[in-house]
Write a protein that holds these residues in place. Structure first.
Motif, PDB file in Angstrom:
ATOM      1  N   LEU A  83     -15.594  -1.524  -2.572  1.00 31.63           N
ATOM      2  CA  LEU A  83     -15.767  -1.568  -4.018  1.00 31.63           C
ATOM      3  C   LEU A  83     -15.145  -0.299  -4.575  1.00 31.63           C
ATOM      4  CD1 LEU A  83     -17.018  -2.686  -6.651  1.00 31.63           C
ATOM      5  CD2 LEU A  83     -19.137  -1.497  -6.038  1.00 31.63           C
ATOM      6  N   ARG A  84     -14.028  -0.451  -5.286  1.00 33.90           N
ATOM      7  CA  ARG A  84     -13.274   0.701  -5.771  1.00 33.90           C
ATOM      8  C   ARG A  84     -13.155   0.652  -7.295  1.00 33.90           C
ATOM      9  NH1 ARG A  84     -13.806   3.721  -1.313  1.00 33.90           N
ATOM     10  NH2 ARG A  84     -12.804   2.782   0.523  1.00 33.90           N
ATOM     11  N   PRO A  85     -13.399   1.780  -7.981  1.00 29.58           N
ATOM     12  CA  PRO A  85     -13.238   1.803  -9.439  1.00 29.58           C
ATOM     13  C   PRO A  85     -11.774   1.635  -9.817  1.00 29.58           C
ATOM     14  CG  PRO A  85     -13.577   4.033  -8.596  1.00 29.58           C
ATOM     15  CD  PRO A  85     -13.795   3.092  -7.432  1.00 29.58           C
ATOM     16  N   LEU A  95     -19.554   3.556 -11.827  1.00 36.65           N
ATOM     17  CA  LEU A  95     -18.156   3.398 -11.437  1.00 36.65           C
ATOM     18  C   LEU A  95     -17.253   3.066 -12.611  1.00 36.65           C
ATOM     19  CD1 LEU A  95     -18.520   1.308  -8.144  1.00 36.65           C
ATOM     20  CD2 LEU A  95     -18.147   3.766  -8.374  1.00 36.65           C
ATOM     21  N   GLY A  96     -17.813   2.788 -13.783  1.00 38.84           N
ATOM     22  CA  GLY A  96     -17.004   2.383 -14.920  1.00 38.84           C
ATOM     23  C   GLY A  96     -17.062   0.878 -15.111  1.00 38.84           C
ATOM     24  N   PRO A  97     -16.491   0.370 -16.204  1.00 35.24           N
ATOM     25  CA  PRO A  97     -16.640  -1.050 -16.533  1.00 35.24           C
ATOM     26  C   PRO A  97     -15.853  -2.000 -15.639  1.00 35.24           C
ATOM     27  CG  PRO A  97     -15.192   0.019 -18.109  1.00 35.24           C
ATOM     28  CD  PRO A  97     -15.763   1.115 -17.256  1.00 35.24           C
ATOM     29  N   VAL A 131     -20.546  -1.810 -13.616  1.00 35.94           N
ATOM     30  CA  VAL A 131     -19.327  -2.621 -13.618  1.00 35.94           C
ATOM     31  C   VAL A 131     -19.623  -3.952 -14.309  1.00 35.94           C
ATOM     32  CG1 VAL A 131     -17.607  -3.801 -12.194  1.00 35.94           C
ATOM     33  CG2 VAL A 131     -18.471  -1.541 -11.508  1.00 35.94           C
ATOM     34  N   SER A 132     -18.807  -4.300 -15.284  1.00 30.80           N
ATOM     35  CA  SER A 132     -18.980  -5.590 -15.962  1.00 30.80           C
ATOM     36  C   SER A 132     -17.973  -6.625 -15.470  1.00 30.80           C
ATOM     37  CB  SER A 132     -18.848  -5.419 -17.477  1.00 30.80           C
ATOM     38  OG  SER A 132     -17.596  -4.835 -17.821  1.00 30.80           O
ATOM     39  N   ASP A 133     -16.799  -6.173 -15.024  1.00 24.67           N
ATOM     40  CA  ASP A 133     -15.780  -7.090 -14.519  1.00 24.67           C
ATOM     41  C   ASP A 133     -15.331  -6.637 -13.135  1.00 24.67           C
ATOM     42  OD1 ASP A 133     -15.241  -9.070 -16.689  1.00 24.67           O
ATOM     43  OD2 ASP A 133     -14.856  -7.225 -17.819  1.00 24.67           O
ATOM     44  N   LEU A 134     -15.605  -7.484 -12.145  1.00 21.09           N
ATOM     45  CA  LEU A 134     -15.248  -7.201 -10.762  1.00 21.09           C
ATOM     46  C   LEU A 134     -13.985  -7.986 -10.420  1.00 21.09           C
ATOM     47  CD1 LEU A 134     -16.002  -5.854  -8.064  1.00 21.09           C
ATOM     48  CD2 LEU A 134     -17.375  -7.880  -7.543  1.00 21.09           C
ATOM     49  N   HIS A 135     -12.911  -7.279 -10.169  1.00 23.81           N
ATOM     50  CA  HIS A 135     -11.620  -7.905  -9.935  1.00 23.81           C
ATOM     51  C   HIS A 135     -11.393  -8.156  -8.445  1.00 23.81           C
ATOM     52  CE1 HIS A 135      -9.912  -7.250 -14.035  1.00 23.81           C
ATOM     53  NE2 HIS A 135     -10.890  -6.353 -14.066  1.00 23.81           N
ATOM     54  N   VAL A 136     -10.690  -9.225  -8.163  1.00 24.48           N
ATOM     55  CA  VAL A 136     -10.289  -9.541  -6.792  1.00 24.48           C
ATOM     56  C   VAL A 136      -8.794  -9.860  -6.806  1.00 24.48           C
ATOM     57  CG1 VAL A 136     -12.531 -10.380  -6.029  1.00 24.48           C
ATOM     58  CG2 VAL A 136     -10.938 -11.966  -7.093  1.00 24.48           C
ATOM     59  N   ARG A 137      -8.138  -9.557  -5.697  1.00 28.95           N
ATOM     60  CA  ARG A 137      -6.701  -9.806  -5.586  1.00 28.95           C
ATOM     61  C   ARG A 137      -6.400 -10.166  -4.145  1.00 28.95           C
ATOM     62  NH1 ARG A 137      -1.935  -6.275  -5.198  1.00 28.95           N
ATOM     63  NH2 ARG A 137      -3.375  -4.555  -4.794  1.00 28.95           N
ATOM     64  N   CYS A 138      -5.608 -11.187  -3.937  1.00 31.01           N
ATOM     65  CA  CYS A 138      -5.272 -11.599  -2.582  1.00 31.01           C
ATOM     66  C   CYS A 138      -3.918 -12.296  -2.580  1.00 31.01           C
ATOM     67  CB  CYS A 138      -6.337 -12.527  -2.003  1.00 31.01           C
ATOM     68  SG  CYS A 138      -6.454 -14.140  -2.831  1.00 31.01           S
ATOM     69  N   LEU A 139      -3.354 -12.495  -1.402  1.00 29.33           N
ATOM     70  CA  LEU A 139      -2.140 -13.281  -1.282  1.00 29.33           C
ATOM     71  C   LEU A 139      -2.459 -14.735  -1.625  1.00 29.33           C
ATOM     72  CD1 LEU A 139      -0.689 -11.811   2.040  1.00 29.33           C
ATOM     73  CD2 LEU A 139       0.040 -11.286  -0.301  1.00 29.33           C
ATOM     74  N   ALA A 166     -11.143 -12.298 -11.775  1.00 33.82           N
ATOM     75  CA  ALA A 166     -12.249 -11.393 -12.092  1.00 33.82           C
ATOM     76  C   ALA A 166     -13.541 -12.172 -12.179  1.00 33.82           C
ATOM     77  CB  ALA A 166     -11.985 -10.644 -13.398  1.00 33.82           C
ATOM     78  N   LEU A 167     -14.594 -11.512 -11.801  1.00 32.34           N
ATOM     79  CA  LEU A 167     -15.944 -12.070 -11.864  1.00 32.34           C
ATOM     80  C   LEU A 167     -16.728 -11.241 -12.872  1.00 32.34           C
ATOM     81  CD1 LEU A 167     -18.050 -14.019 -10.548  1.00 32.34           C
ATOM     82  CD2 LEU A 167     -18.550 -12.165  -8.943  1.00 32.34           C
ATOM     83  N   HIS A 168     -17.230 -11.886 -13.932  1.00 34.97           N
ATOM     84  CA  HIS A 168     -17.999 -11.169 -14.944  1.00 34.97           C
ATOM     85  C   HIS A 168     -19.434 -11.029 -14.458  1.00 34.97           C
ATOM     86  CE1 HIS A 168     -18.724  -9.472 -18.876  1.00 34.97           C
ATOM     87  NE2 HIS A 168     -19.803 -10.239 -18.990  1.00 34.97           N
ATOM     88  N   LEU A 169     -19.934  -9.804 -14.446  1.00 32.76           N
ATOM     89  CA  LEU A 169     -21.252  -9.512 -13.884  1.00 32.76           C
ATOM     90  C   LEU A 169     -22.302  -9.341 -14.981  1.00 32.76           C
ATOM     91  CD1 LEU A 169     -20.173  -6.875 -11.208  1.00 32.76           C
ATOM     92  CD2 LEU A 169     -20.478  -9.327 -10.898  1.00 32.76           C
ATOM     93  N   ALA A 170     -23.508  -9.749 -14.665  1.00 28.68           N
ATOM     94  CA  ALA A 170     -24.633  -9.554 -15.583  1.00 28.68           C
ATOM     95  C   ALA A 170     -25.022  -8.074 -15.621  1.00 28.68           C
ATOM     96  CB  ALA A 170     -25.822 -10.396 -15.131  1.00 28.68           C
TER      97      ALA A 170
END
Length: 204
Positions: A83-85, A95-97, A131-139, A166-170
């Motif tokens: 989990l990286r900011p 960690l920031g938004p 964190v309100s938006d958790l981003h994911v990135r993949c091939l 991105a996954l919006h978090l509660a």
């Protein structure tokens, strides 16, 4: 929250452990990254990476900004999530938004629930750190990762060879914050015990 024994469902039931990793876990982290097969390594790093590059990354992973979590099977680290900011961290534990999640599971330990458990723990930690938006990135060709992210509610957008989402978090609650604090204390205890066992084996 990390549990001493976590039952998962799959072709073979996984009885393992998810916990936060600390600088004392560095040897296990390095061993894990170096064991990854070329395809898994390329999927994790979004392209080819030399063994020297992987080793250098692994050496500093637990000390970089953010948090690292591990999935253990029979005491060996088989899956690792980060989990990286995505911007400057505010003072304190936040960690920031926006933050990014990245993880991989060794080939022989897939389809046992390790990836889902890692992602869930990362999302909980992100939520409790502002964190309100958790981003994911993949091939884009990484079907299992895309499937897992979609299953957990991420809005995926393919863009050529890469897929982002991105996954919006509660918002966190007093209960979720308490739960996280208990989990971290338990995780640290386990890490200290693991480091002690490693030092004993090295000396024997």
């Amino acid at each position: 929250m990390a549990l001493p024994r976590l039952n998962q469902t799959g072709p073979t039931p996984w009885r393992g452990q998810i916990r936060r990793l600390w600088p004392s876990d560095r040897p296990a982290i390095v061993d894990y990254f170096l064991r990854l097969d070329p395809e898994t390594r390329a999927g994790r790093f979004m392209g080819a990476v030399s063994e020297a590059g992987v080793r250098a990354y692994a050496e500093r992973a637990a000390r970089a900004e953010g948090l690292v979590f591990g999935a253990f099977v029979d005491g060996t680290l088989r899956g690792l999530g980060e989990l990286r900011p995505m911007g400057p961290c505010p003072p304190g534990p936040l960690l920031g938004p926006e933050a990014e999640a990245a993880f991989a599971v060794e080939r022989d330990f897939r389809r046992l629930g390790l990836g889902s458990a890692l992602f869930a723990r990362i999302a909980d930690a992100a939520r409790n750190r502002g964190v309100s938006d958790l981003h994911v990135r993949c091939l884009t060709r990484n079907g299992p990762m895309r499937g897992l992210a979609a299953k957990l509610g991420a809005n995926l957008r393919p863009a050529g060879p890469e897929t982002e989402g991105a996954l919006h978090l509660a918002l966190p609650t007093p209960v979720s914050l308490w739960h996280e604090s208990i989990a971290e204390a338990f995780d640290l205890t386990l890490a200290v015990a693991a480091a002690g066992r490693g030092a004993w084996r090295a000396a024997s």
